[in-house]
Every structure is written in C-alpha cells, then in structure tokens.
Design a protein around this motif. Structure first.
Motif, PDB file in Angstrom:
ATOM      1  N   LEU A   1       4.805  14.862 -14.555  1.00 48.43           N
ATOM      2  CA  LEU A   1       3.893  16.332 -14.902  1.00 48.43           C
ATOM      3  C   LEU A   1       2.175  16.863 -13.801  1.00 48.43           C
ATOM      4  N   ASP A   2       1.961  15.788 -14.165  1.00 47.19           N
ATOM      5  CA  ASP A   2       0.187  16.104 -13.037  1.00 47.19           C
ATOM      6  C   ASP A   2       0.613  16.436 -11.915  1.00 47.19           C
TER       7      ASP A   2
ATOM      8  N   ARG B   1       4.151  11.862 -18.077  1.00 48.33           N
ATOM      9  CA  ARG B   1       2.657  12.170 -17.837  1.00 48.33           C
ATOM     10  C   ARG B   1       2.115  11.952 -16.191  1.00 48.33           C
TER      11      ARG B   1
ATOM     12  N   TYR C   1       8.451  23.643 -20.809  1.00 47.87           N
ATOM     13  CA  TYR C   1       7.131  22.845 -20.962  1.00 47.87           C
ATOM     14  C   TYR C   1       6.046  23.344 -20.805  1.00 47.87           C
ATOM     15  N   ARG C   2       5.803  22.761 -19.388  1.00 49.55           N
ATOM     16  CA  ARG C   2       4.213  23.493 -19.247  1.00 49.55           C
ATOM     17  C   ARG C   2       4.134  25.593 -19.227  1.00 49.55           C
ATOM     18  N   THR C   3       5.069  26.310 -19.344  1.00 52.57           N
ATOM     19  CA  THR C   3       5.079  27.556 -19.375  1.00 52.57           C
ATOM     20  C   THR C   3       4.913  28.440 -20.663  1.00 52.57           C
ATOM     21  N   ARG C   4       5.040  27.038 -21.298  1.00 51.98           N
ATOM     22  CA  ARG C   4       5.216  27.027 -23.405  1.00 51.98           C
ATOM     23  C   ARG C   4       6.611  28.167 -23.487  1.00 51.98           C
TER      24      ARG C   4
ATOM     25  N   LEU D   1      10.982  20.011 -18.261  1.00 51.63           N
ATOM     26  CA  LEU D   1       9.103  20.571 -17.897  1.00 51.63           C
ATOM     27  C   LEU D   1       8.840  21.265 -17.263  1.00 51.63           C
ATOM     28  N   ASP D   2       9.463  21.953 -16.620  1.00 51.12           N
ATOM     29  CA  ASP D   2       8.898  23.698 -16.434  1.00 51.12           C
ATOM     30  C   ASP D   2       9.004  24.197 -17.045  1.00 51.12           C
TER      31      ASP D   2
ATOM     32  N   GLU E   1       2.057  20.170 -11.202  1.00 50.97           N
ATOM     33  CA  GLU E   1       1.490  21.139 -11.089  1.00 50.97           C
ATOM     34  C   GLU E   1       0.695  21.038  -9.689  1.00 50.97           C
TER      35      GLU E   1
END
Lengths: 81, 198
Positions: free
Chosen positions: A40-41, A37, A13-16, A10-11, A44
C-alpha cells in the motif's frame, strides 16, 4: 481476507469508495500483514513519483518551446477576425 | 511575462482579435501545452502538430468559451484531445500484455514474493532529476492502453468520467486500467526503491 483480495480492492480502499464492510476487512488485513502494508505504501509512492516525474512539481516549467514553433503558432491567428 | 489566465481583460483582448494578446497567450501557454502533447504522443513532430491544432481549435472555440472558466484548463483539455486524436490516427500496434507486471500470488492467496518497504526518495543514492528520469522511462514502458489512462488520470488530472469519455470506454474500464497501470508502474520501480526500513 487474503493478500490477493486486499490488493484487488486496494484502490477503492485508499479512496474509501469500497463498501463499509470491505473497508473494515481491509483494515483488519492490514493490521496483520506487513507485506500488504508495504505494498500500500509503495502504491501511494508510485502515484506521487509519477506525478512529480512528469510535472516536476518542485521545479520550473521544464520545456522550452522552439522559436520556430512559436512563430508557426503566431501565424495561425486569423487576420480578419 | 506572467499572465493570469482568468484575466478577463486578456480574454476580451483575444476576442477582439488583438494580436499582442494572442502572442502573450502563445508564449505563456505553449510550453505547458507542448509538455502535455509530448507526454501523450512521445514524438516531437506529432507533439508540435498537436500544439498547433490546439491553438487552431482554441481560436475557433473562443467565442463559445465560458465566462468564469480558466483559460489554461480549457487549453489543456483541447491539447489532450488533440493529442488523443493524433494517437488514434496512428497505425494501431498490437497491445502488449500487462500481466507480467502485476503482482502474483501463491495458492493460499499470499503474495508470491512478499512486498518490502520502499525507501524515501530523498534517501536514494540518486538525485531528484535522476529519479524523475527513471520514473518517466518506467511510465514509457507501460503498455499503451495503460500508459494513457495513467497519464490522463494521475498526471493530467482528468476525472474518471472525462477519461472514459475521451478514450471511448466505460468508467469501470478506466478504474480497472488505472489500478493495473499503477500496479505495473510499482513493479517497474520496485527494484530501485525497495529496501527501506519498515
């Protein structure tokens, strides 16, 4: 991809930072998994809430420095510099 | 009094030993620095000591302070380091496990308990200050190793490499701990924020 794998990535993924093929797998998993989903929300929001709680971004500097500490700090300056 | 810390005249006055410039620096910067030290140390006396060490170290390091750098950023880093030095000097306590705060999964890899959407903080039945207090208490409940990484990366704004350097661990260890710390904090906040519409 399953939830366990998504949450592990996840981490990055969110920072690409994840490799392109893993990003794609994450996107596909998110498209079909409401639980991830939501995770993830909330992840954040956790980061934002932590920042806001400690830095009080919407308010003034929260701390007052006791005058005795200020006076102690003022004595620390070398007089002969 | 408002001070622009990048102000070259303030820097020049400090280097010239001007006591008024030093007092301006103390009165303007000490509140933020005390906040940083309190967050890391969670002990008022230790935090006050760390602020004093910050100014002593800053004064000593002033001749080497680089032109073009921000004085406030430089002082912030010194305060973080002074706080971490104090933490290291404390007697080490046994590390608490974090596993109980991480998500769990059933055999097929799905979450044991599906995540629910969170409410928007503005829609909660508590005001901003109350929520901030809840979050601060939750951060304080994190095991020390994880709390520190979360504070340094997410709150104090240090880069992964800087955090690794000041903690004496690898960058990968910082990334792993940060991910776990955020997950654990999320778990602690979940009962408060769960229940929002999808």
């Amino acid at each position: 991809m399953i939830c366990r794998e998504f949450i592990a990535l996840l981490d990055i993924y969110r920072t690409r930072e994840a490799p392109e093929d893993q990003l794609l797998l994450c996107e596909r998993h998110l498209a079909v998994c409401a639980s991830c989903r939501a995770y993830l929300d909330s992840y954040e929001k956790t980061i934002a809430l932590g920042r806001a709680a400690c830095l009080d971004l919407e308010g003034p500097v929260p701390e007052d420095v006791p005058e005795d500490l200020v006076q102690a700090l003022l004595t620390l300056r070398p007089r002969d510099s | 009094m408002t001070v622009e810390f990048g102000d070259e005249s303030l820097l020049a006055s400090l280097r010239a030993g001007d006591p008024a410039a030093y007092e301006t620096l103390v009165r303007t910067c000490a509140p933020q620095l005390l906040s940083v030290c309190r967050r890391i140390l969670r002990d008022e006396e230790d935090a006050r000591d760390a602020v004093q060490e910050t100014f002593v170290n800053a004064w000593r390091g002033l001749p080497g302070f680089g032109e073009g750098s921000r004085l406030s950023t430089w002082l912030h880093r010194i305060a973080v380091n002074a706080s971490l030095m104090k933490l290291r000097a404390r007697r080490r306590r046994p590390e608490e496990p974090i596993e109980d705060l991480l998500p769990t999964f059933v055999e097929d890899g799905h979450q044991t308990r599906p995540s629910e959407p969170w409410m928007e903080p503005a829609d909660l039945a508590m005001d901003r200050k109350q929520l901030q207090e809840v979050v601060r208490k939750a951060i304080d409940r994190l095991p020390e190793t994880y709390r520190l990484v979360l504070l340094l990366r997410d709150i104090e704004g240090l880069a992964t490499a800087e955090t690794a350097e000041v903690l004496g661990v690898t960058e990968n260890a910082v990334k792993l701990r940060l991910h776990r710390a955020r997950q654990a904090l999320r778990t602690l906040l979940d009962p408060v924020l769960r229940g929002g519409a999808p």
